[in-house]
Motif scaffolding. Structure first.
Motif, PDB file in Angstrom:
ATOM      1  N   PRO A 135       0.809  -1.231   0.000  1.00 12.16           N
ATOM      2  CA  PRO A 135       0.000   0.000   0.000  1.00 12.16           C
ATOM      3  C   PRO A 135       0.835   1.271   0.000  1.00 12.16           C
ATOM      4  CG  PRO A 135      -0.107  -1.108   2.132  1.00 12.16           C
ATOM      5  CD  PRO A 135       0.557  -2.055   1.185  1.00 12.16           C
ATOM      6  N   ALA A 136       2.133   1.144   0.350  1.00  7.16           N
ATOM      7  CA  ALA A 136       3.017   2.311   0.347  1.00  7.16           C
ATOM      8  C   ALA A 136       3.651   2.554  -1.022  1.00  7.16           C
ATOM      9  CB  ALA A 136       4.112   2.135   1.394  1.00  7.16           C
ATOM     10  N   ALA A 137       3.309   1.744  -2.029  1.00  7.38           N
ATOM     11  CA  ALA A 137       3.871   1.944  -3.371  1.00  7.38           C
ATOM     12  C   ALA A 137       3.498   3.337  -3.885  1.00  7.38           C
ATOM     13  CB  ALA A 137       3.340   0.877  -4.329  1.00  7.38           C
ATOM     14  N   PRO A 138       4.403   4.005  -4.583  1.00  6.89           N
ATOM     15  CA  PRO A 138       4.104   5.358  -5.058  1.00  6.89           C
ATOM     16  C   PRO A 138       3.066   5.375  -6.182  1.00  6.89           C
ATOM     17  CG  PRO A 138       6.214   4.614  -5.927  1.00  6.89           C
ATOM     18  CD  PRO A 138       5.774   3.577  -4.933  1.00  6.89           C
ATOM     19  N   PHE A 139       3.018   4.333  -6.963  1.00  5.19           N
ATOM     20  CA  PHE A 139       2.065   4.187  -8.063  1.00  5.19           C
ATOM     21  C   PHE A 139       2.209   2.764  -8.585  1.00  5.19           C
ATOM     22  CE2 PHE A 139       6.053   5.894  -9.718  1.00  5.19           C
ATOM     23  CZ  PHE A 139       6.342   5.078 -10.805  1.00  5.19           C
ATOM     24  N   PHE A 140       1.360   2.376  -9.532  1.00  4.52           N
ATOM     25  CA  PHE A 140       1.554   1.083 -10.175  1.00  4.52           C
ATOM     26  C   PHE A 140       1.494   1.265 -11.680  1.00  4.52           C
ATOM     27  CE2 PHE A 140      -3.028   1.316  -9.930  1.00  4.52           C
ATOM     28  CZ  PHE A 140      -3.516   0.568 -11.005  1.00  4.52           C
ATOM     29  N   VAL A 141       2.012   0.275 -12.396  1.00 11.90           N
ATOM     30  CA  VAL A 141       2.194   0.380 -13.837  1.00 11.90           C
ATOM     31  C   VAL A 141       1.372  -0.695 -14.545  1.00 11.90           C
ATOM     32  CG1 VAL A 141       3.882   0.286 -15.728  1.00 11.90           C
ATOM     33  CG2 VAL A 141       4.537   1.250 -13.497  1.00 11.90           C
ATOM     34  N   ALA A 257      -1.979   5.443 -11.474  1.00 12.21           N
ATOM     35  CA  ALA A 257      -1.482   4.465 -12.442  1.00 12.21           C
ATOM     36  C   ALA A 257      -0.690   5.139 -13.547  1.00 12.21           C
ATOM     37  CB  ALA A 257      -2.653   3.684 -13.043  1.00 12.21           C
ATOM     38  N   VAL A 258       0.319   4.426 -14.026  1.00 12.32           N
ATOM     39  CA  VAL A 258       1.073   4.801 -15.215  1.00 12.32           C
ATOM     40  C   VAL A 258       0.772   3.760 -16.286  1.00 12.32           C
ATOM     41  CG1 VAL A 258       3.377   5.054 -16.222  1.00 12.32           C
ATOM     42  CG2 VAL A 258       2.911   5.944 -13.923  1.00 12.32           C
ATOM     43  N   LEU A 259       0.368   4.220 -17.471  1.00  9.16           N
ATOM     44  CA  LEU A 259       0.039   3.322 -18.576  1.00  9.16           C
ATOM     45  C   LEU A 259       1.153   3.379 -19.612  1.00  9.16           C
ATOM     46  CD1 LEU A 259      -3.761   4.202 -19.057  1.00  9.16           C
ATOM     47  CD2 LEU A 259      -2.709   2.558 -17.481  1.00  9.16           C
ATOM     48  N   VAL A 260       1.713   2.222 -19.940  1.00  7.27           N
ATOM     49  CA  VAL A 260       2.810   2.135 -20.900  1.00  7.27           C
ATOM     50  C   VAL A 260       2.334   1.334 -22.109  1.00  7.27           C
ATOM     51  CG1 VAL A 260       5.210   1.441 -21.265  1.00  7.27           C
ATOM     52  CG2 VAL A 260       4.448   2.154 -18.975  1.00  7.27           C
ATOM     53  N   GLY A 261       2.599   1.843 -23.310  1.00 11.12           N
ATOM     54  CA  GLY A 261       2.154   1.132 -24.503  1.00 11.12           C
ATOM     55  C   GLY A 261       2.839   1.643 -25.752  1.00 11.12           C
ATOM     56  N   ASP A 262       2.117   1.560 -26.855  1.00 13.75           N
ATOM     57  CA  ASP A 262       2.664   1.996 -28.140  1.00 13.75           C
ATOM     58  C   ASP A 262       1.525   2.498 -29.015  1.00 13.75           C
ATOM     59  OD1 ASP A 262       1.868  -0.293 -30.241  1.00 13.75           O
ATOM     60  OD2 ASP A 262       2.378  -1.252 -28.349  1.00 13.75           O
ATOM     61  N   THR A 263       1.881   3.100 -30.113  1.00 12.13           N
ATOM     62  CA  THR A 263       0.870   3.665 -31.011  1.00 12.13           C
ATOM     63  C   THR A 263       0.479   2.697 -32.121  1.00 12.13           C
ATOM     64  OG1 THR A 263       2.591   4.697 -32.381  1.00 12.13           O
ATOM     65  CG2 THR A 263       1.646   6.023 -30.587  1.00 12.13           C
ATOM     66  N   GLY A 264       0.972   1.455 -32.071  1.00  7.25           N
ATOM     67  CA  GLY A 264       0.706   0.510 -33.146  1.00  7.25           C
ATOM     68  C   GLY A 264      -0.609  -0.215 -33.039  1.00  7.25           C
ATOM     69  N   GLN A 265      -1.216  -0.274 -31.817  1.00 10.42           N
ATOM     70  CA  GLN A 265      -2.457  -1.017 -31.613  1.00 10.42           C
ATOM     71  C   GLN A 265      -3.486  -0.200 -30.844  1.00 10.42           C
ATOM     72  OE1 GLN A 265      -1.191  -4.980 -30.008  1.00 10.42           O
ATOM     73  NE2 GLN A 265      -2.522  -5.739 -31.618  1.00 10.42           N
ATOM     74  N   HIS A 266      -3.596   1.047 -31.170  1.00  8.80           N
ATOM     75  CA  HIS A 266      -4.661   1.910 -30.631  1.00  8.80           C
ATOM     76  C   HIS A 266      -4.539   2.182 -29.130  1.00  8.80           C
ATOM     77  CE1 HIS A 266      -6.387   1.106 -34.535  1.00  8.80           C
ATOM     78  NE2 HIS A 266      -6.477  -0.170 -34.263  1.00  8.80           N
ATOM     79  N   ARG A 281      -7.133   9.298 -11.995  1.00  2.00           N
ATOM     80  CA  ARG A 281      -6.396   8.078 -11.613  1.00  2.00           C
ATOM     81  C   ARG A 281      -5.181   7.813 -12.497  1.00  2.00           C
ATOM     82  NH1 ARG A 281      -8.542   3.951  -8.930  1.00  2.00           N
ATOM     83  NH2 ARG A 281      -6.325   3.453  -8.699  1.00  2.00           N
ATOM     84  N   ILE A 282      -5.209   8.310 -13.741  1.00  2.00           N
ATOM     85  CA  ILE A 282      -4.090   8.067 -14.650  1.00  2.00           C
ATOM     86  C   ILE A 282      -3.123   9.235 -14.538  1.00  2.00           C
ATOM     87  CG2 ILE A 282      -3.382   7.518 -16.991  1.00  2.00           C
ATOM     88  CD1 ILE A 282      -5.358   5.506 -15.671  1.00  2.00           C
ATOM     89  N   ALA A 283      -1.945   8.964 -13.969  1.00  5.95           N
ATOM     90  CA  ALA A 283      -0.981  10.032 -13.734  1.00  5.95           C
ATOM     91  C   ALA A 283      -0.081  10.272 -14.940  1.00  5.95           C
ATOM     92  CB  ALA A 283      -0.122   9.694 -12.517  1.00  5.95           C
ATOM     93  N   ARG A 284       0.175   9.210 -15.710  1.00  8.54           N
ATOM     94  CA  ARG A 284       1.146   9.341 -16.793  1.00  8.54           C
ATOM     95  C   ARG A 284       0.893   8.276 -17.854  1.00  8.54           C
ATOM     96  NH1 ARG A 284       7.771   8.816 -16.028  1.00  8.54           N
ATOM     97  NH2 ARG A 284       8.376   9.624 -18.063  1.00  8.54           N
ATOM     98  N   VAL A 285       1.159   8.626 -19.109  1.00  7.60           N
ATOM     99  CA  VAL A 285       1.086   7.689 -20.230  1.00  7.60           C
ATOM    100  C   VAL A 285       2.416   7.738 -20.969  1.00  7.60           C
ATOM    101  CG1 VAL A 285       0.019   7.238 -22.477  1.00  7.60           C
ATOM    102  CG2 VAL A 285      -1.421   7.787 -20.505  1.00  7.60           C
ATOM    103  N   ILE A 286       2.977   6.566 -21.261  1.00 14.96           N
ATOM    104  CA  ILE A 286       4.258   6.458 -21.965  1.00 14.96           C
ATOM    105  C   ILE A 286       4.034   5.610 -23.205  1.00 14.96           C
ATOM    106  CG2 ILE A 286       6.646   5.659 -21.806  1.00 14.96           C
ATOM    107  CD1 ILE A 286       6.361   5.954 -18.728  1.00 14.96           C
ATOM    108  N   LEU A 287       4.387   6.149 -24.384  1.00 17.30           N
ATOM    109  CA  LEU A 287       4.068   5.477 -25.641  1.00 17.30           C
ATOM    110  C   LEU A 287       5.296   5.349 -26.540  1.00 17.30           C
ATOM    111  CD1 LEU A 287       0.784   7.431 -26.431  1.00 17.30           C
ATOM    112  CD2 LEU A 287       0.897   5.036 -25.715  1.00 17.30           C
ATOM    113  N   ARG A 288       5.561   4.120 -26.993  1.00 21.83           N
ATOM    114  CA  ARG A 288       6.533   3.900 -28.055  1.00 21.83           C
ATOM    115  C   ARG A 288       5.818   4.135 -29.389  1.00 21.83           C
ATOM    116  NH1 ARG A 288      11.099   0.946 -28.017  1.00 21.83           N
ATOM    117  NH2 ARG A 288      10.500  -0.270 -26.173  1.00 21.83           N
ATOM    118  N   GLU A 289       6.549   4.660 -30.373  1.00 17.71           N
ATOM    119  CA  GLU A 289       5.975   4.903 -31.693  1.00 17.71           C
ATOM    120  C   GLU A 289       6.673   3.991 -32.713  1.00 17.71           C
ATOM    121  OE1 GLU A 289       6.442   9.089 -32.327  1.00 17.71           O
ATOM    122  OE2 GLU A 289       4.741   9.596 -31.048  1.00 17.71           O
TER     123      GLU A 289
END
Length: 325
Positions: A135-141, A257-266, A281-289
């Motif tokens: 519960p002390a985690a700063p965020f989850f991915v 939450a941090v969401l990590v993904g790419d732009t290849g599959q929407h 709830r969504i603090a950050r989004v990280i996307l590979r292109e």
């Protein structure tokens, strides 16, 4: 033709074929173990009951034909429905595709990986694991896999199929920058969950690849490609990923939450919809292109996310991305 109509047609055909070719009741069954997770009240153990486990025997020098035969073999499973599974006095029954989830009381389980022996009626039991988040985690991915961590060429159907079916666990390419990023999240105390549209038949296969490249151990949410009375295959990529995001946000109500993904599959579309459903709830989004990069629709969705106060990083790789929010 609507998927529901296809399901009504295909489901009885599938059942008829099973009655013809798989009539004998199995003498023994096994549990295919999946990695589970926890909610504030429960520990969720997940798995599938089959007549036997299907595994590949990867070799770096194996030909594409050998790999193809082994990969196709992973899908020739016989699922066992209506079979009772038990852990700590809690029972569940497998559905028509053999899947089950056991919801055990959390009972103050300490953060980390929780292991529990599970028994199955008429077969060999297994030890299933679930991640209990601190519960002390700063965020989850929540991270995608295809073209996010594992190179598949998912933005091209032909390339995706060729890469997925003709490689093996020893030859599939994992992006080093993704491994570095996932390790940085773990070092920061942020647990990672993987979501992919690949079928559950590939759970063990994907774990072998991720383990081989020292990617931090994480629960994986995959997709049911079976045919039911009301559903042909399963929902869309977006439906599946959105449902997994909703479940994980519900399981960790006090963590951003941090969401990590790419732009290849929407992923930009899916992640924008998640941010709209779960305000704040969504603090950050990280996307590979990958491939040709983000198109104008993806760029528009990125701007919408930023307008909502979500930090967005996007580019050809993750080399300049840190593990903070």
């Amino acid at each position: 033709m609507p998927k529901r109509l296809l399901a009504r047609i295909a489901h009885p055909v599938e059942q008829a074929l099973e009655r013809v070719f798989l009539r004998r009741t199995p003498d023994s069954v096994v549990i295919d173990p999946y990695l589970g997770y926890a909610t504030p009240e429960t520990i969720l153990l997940r798995g599938r009951v089959l007549t036997s486990l299907r595994r590949t025997t990867p070799a770096p020098e194996a030909s594409w034909l050998v790999n193809l035969r082994q990969m196709i073999g992973l899908f020739f499973t016989r699922e066992v429905a209506e079979r009772r599974v038990t852990a700590r006095g809690v029972d569940a029954r497998t559905d028509e595709e053999g899947y089950f989830t056991l919801a055990l009381p959390r009972d103050g389980a300490a953060p980390g990986w929780h292991a529990e022996p599970v028994e199955v009626e008429g077969g060999d039991g297994a030890t299933l694991e679930a991640l209990v988040v601190d519960p002390a985690a700063p965020f989850f991915v929540i991270s995608d896999i295809d073209d996010t961590v594992l190179e598949t060429g998912a933005y091209s159907l032909a390339r995706n199929l060729w890469t997925s079916l003709t490689g093996n666990a020893m030859t599939r390419h994992v992006f080093p920058d993704a491994v570095t990023l996932m390790k940085a999240f773990a070092a920061a105390g942020a647990p990672v969950f993987f979501v992919s549209s690949s079928p559950w038949n590939l759970h063990h296969f994907l774990r072998r690849i991720l383990d081989r490249h020292d990617v931090p151990k994480a629960p994986i949410f995959l997709r049911d490609l079976g045919i039911s009375k009301t559903q042909f295959i399963s929902g869309t990529h977006g439906d599946h990923k959105g449902a997994a995001i909703d479940a994980l946000l519900g399981a960790h109500p006090d963590l951003p939450a941090v969401l990590v993904g790419d732009t290849g599959q929407h992923d930009p579309k899916v992640y924008l919809a998640a941010a709209e459903r779960h305000s704040g709830r969504i603090a950050r989004v990280i996307l590979r292109e990958p491939g040709r990069g983000a198109d104008r629709r993806d760029l528009a969705r990125i701007r919408q996310l930023e307008a909502m106060g979500v930090r967005v990083d996007h580019g050809p790789d993750y080399s300049a991305v840190d593990a903070t929010i």
